[in-house]
Design an enzyme around this catalytic site. Structure first.
Site, PDB file in Angstrom:
ATOM      1  CG  HIS A  56      33.163  64.213 -15.178  1.00 15.19           C
ATOM      2  ND1 HIS A  56      33.665  65.070 -14.221  1.00 15.19           N
ATOM      3  CD2 HIS A  56      32.431  64.996 -16.023  1.00 15.19           C
ATOM      4  CE1 HIS A  56      33.245  66.301 -14.466  1.00 15.19           C
ATOM      5  NE2 HIS A  56      32.501  66.295 -15.558  1.00 15.19           N
ATOM      6  CG  HIS A  58      31.941  66.495 -19.196  1.00 21.34           C
ATOM      7  ND1 HIS A  58      30.940  66.854 -18.321  1.00 21.34           N
ATOM      8  CD2 HIS A  58      31.351  65.722 -20.149  1.00 21.34           C
ATOM      9  CE1 HIS A  58      29.793  66.307 -18.729  1.00 21.34           C
ATOM     10  NE2 HIS A  58      30.024  65.625 -19.820  1.00 21.34           N
ATOM     11  CG  ASP A  60      34.651  71.251 -17.811  1.00 24.00           C
ATOM     12  OD1 ASP A  60      34.195  70.206 -18.312  1.00 24.00           O
ATOM     13  OD2 ASP A  60      34.111  71.816 -16.845  1.00 24.00           O
ATOM     14  CG  HIS A  61      35.828  68.007 -15.187  1.00 24.36           C
ATOM     15  ND1 HIS A  61      35.774  68.358 -13.865  1.00 24.36           N
ATOM     16  CD2 HIS A  61      34.850  68.698 -15.810  1.00 24.36           C
ATOM     17  CE1 HIS A  61      34.770  69.228 -13.686  1.00 24.36           C
ATOM     18  NE2 HIS A  61      34.208  69.448 -14.864  1.00 24.36           N
ATOM     19  CG  HIS A 114      27.891  65.827 -14.595  1.00 27.73           C
ATOM     20  ND1 HIS A 114      27.210  66.942 -14.999  1.00 27.73           N
ATOM     21  CD2 HIS A 114      29.163  65.963 -15.069  1.00 27.73           C
ATOM     22  CE1 HIS A 114      28.041  67.735 -15.692  1.00 27.73           C
ATOM     23  NE2 HIS A 114      29.228  67.151 -15.746  1.00 27.73           N
ATOM     24  CG  ASP A 133      31.312  69.064 -13.223  1.00 29.19           C
ATOM     25  OD1 ASP A 133      31.989  69.769 -12.468  1.00 29.19           O
ATOM     26  OD2 ASP A 133      31.346  69.180 -14.469  1.00 29.19           O
ATOM     27  CG  HIS A 171      32.097  73.957 -12.728  1.00 26.24           C
ATOM     28  ND1 HIS A 171      32.583  74.573 -13.863  1.00 26.24           N
ATOM     29  CD2 HIS A 171      32.083  72.629 -12.993  1.00 26.24           C
ATOM     30  CE1 HIS A 171      32.847  73.653 -14.779  1.00 26.24           C
ATOM     31  NE2 HIS A 171      32.554  72.463 -14.285  1.00 26.24           N
TER      32      HIS A 171
END
Ligand code: ZN
Ligand code: FE
Length: 254
Positions: A56, A58, A60-61, A114, A133, A171
């Site tokens: 996705h 985000h 942090d991805h 998400h 996530d 995570h």
């Protein structure tokens, strides 16, 4: 075909994943939380990066895509929404597509909720899933963009994978998920699992990967329809039971 998965912690609570198709030696990284860390791990392993698989958009991805692509020449594969970070993937995928890493095939599973366009990657031959996530050990992603119906349907698609499927979540949220789970569920299997989780975290060990069978048995989000009556919800649709558990988690302080 077989794959080798290398998992390592990065940022504050993310996991980085490098996966190698053993037949050809070609590797993929699943998401790009920390370009520096991923490039260091790749070098240490001596693997050749062929693909970046994004779950996705985000940061942090997908935030390390450009730096890793520049350093390795890897092809970026991901959902359209990744373009929100400034650069569209080289190949845009959605549910039902197949992605080849050497001789290993990953099935793209739509797993929105998400974020709206979130996808998971499933290697059916090795029974390995990278779920970003969407599904966590004893948890699930927050609904930043999607409605409970969409997330519930996504979780059901993952729950339909074989029980033995190894599930790589993005995570390490498990200890906090475990404290919440114990607040809504008194199942003995959950209690046993949370004891192990707290002990593992005390020793500094990861609780990822998990498995579909273990999550089906103990994850309060997947068990929402069974927990709903205890929360005062009787005769509601499953996605509404799920929404109630998700709301309780969002409000949980512990
Ligand atoms: Zn996310
Ligand atoms: Fe994340």
């Amino acid at each position: 075909m077989t794959v080798t998965v290398h998992q390592f912690p990065c940022l504050s609570d993310n996991y980085g994943f490098l996966v190698r198709d053993d037949a050809t030696g070609l590797a993929a990284c699943v998401d790009t939380p920390d370009a520096g860390a991923i490039l260091r791990e790749l070098k240490a392993l001596g693997w050749k990066l062929d693909l970046i698989l994004n779950t996705h958009w985000h940061p942090d991805h997908a935030g390390g895509n450009a730096e890793i692509k520049a350093a390795t020449g890897a092809t970026v594969v991901g959902p359209q929404e990744v373009e929100r970070l400034g650069q569209a993937p080289d190949r845009i995928v959605s549910g039902g597509d197949a992605v080849m890493l050497g001789r290993t095939q990953f099935e793209v599973i739509e797993s929105g909720g998400h974020t709206l366009g979130h996808v998971a990657y499933f290697d059916a031959a090795d029974k390995v899933a990278f779920v970003g996530d969407t599904l966590f050990a004893l948890g699930c992603g927050r609904l930043f963009e999607g409605a409970p119906e969409q997330m519930w349907a996504s979780l059901q698609r993952l729950a339909a994978l074989p029980d033995e499927t190894t599930v790589y979540c993005a995570h390490e949220y498990t200890a906090s998920n475990a404290r919440f789970a114990l607040s809504v569920d008194d199942d003995p299997a959950l209690k046993a699992r949370t004891d192990e989780i707290f002990a593992a975290r005390e020793r500094g060990e990861p609780t990822v990967p998990t498995s579909i069978g273990l999550e089906k048995a103990t994850n309060p989000f997947l068990r929402a329809p069974r927990l709903a009556p205890k929360m005062g919800l009787v005769g509601v649709p499953d996605h509404q039971a799920f929404a109630a558990v998700r709301q309780a988690k969002d409000a949980f302080k512990g």
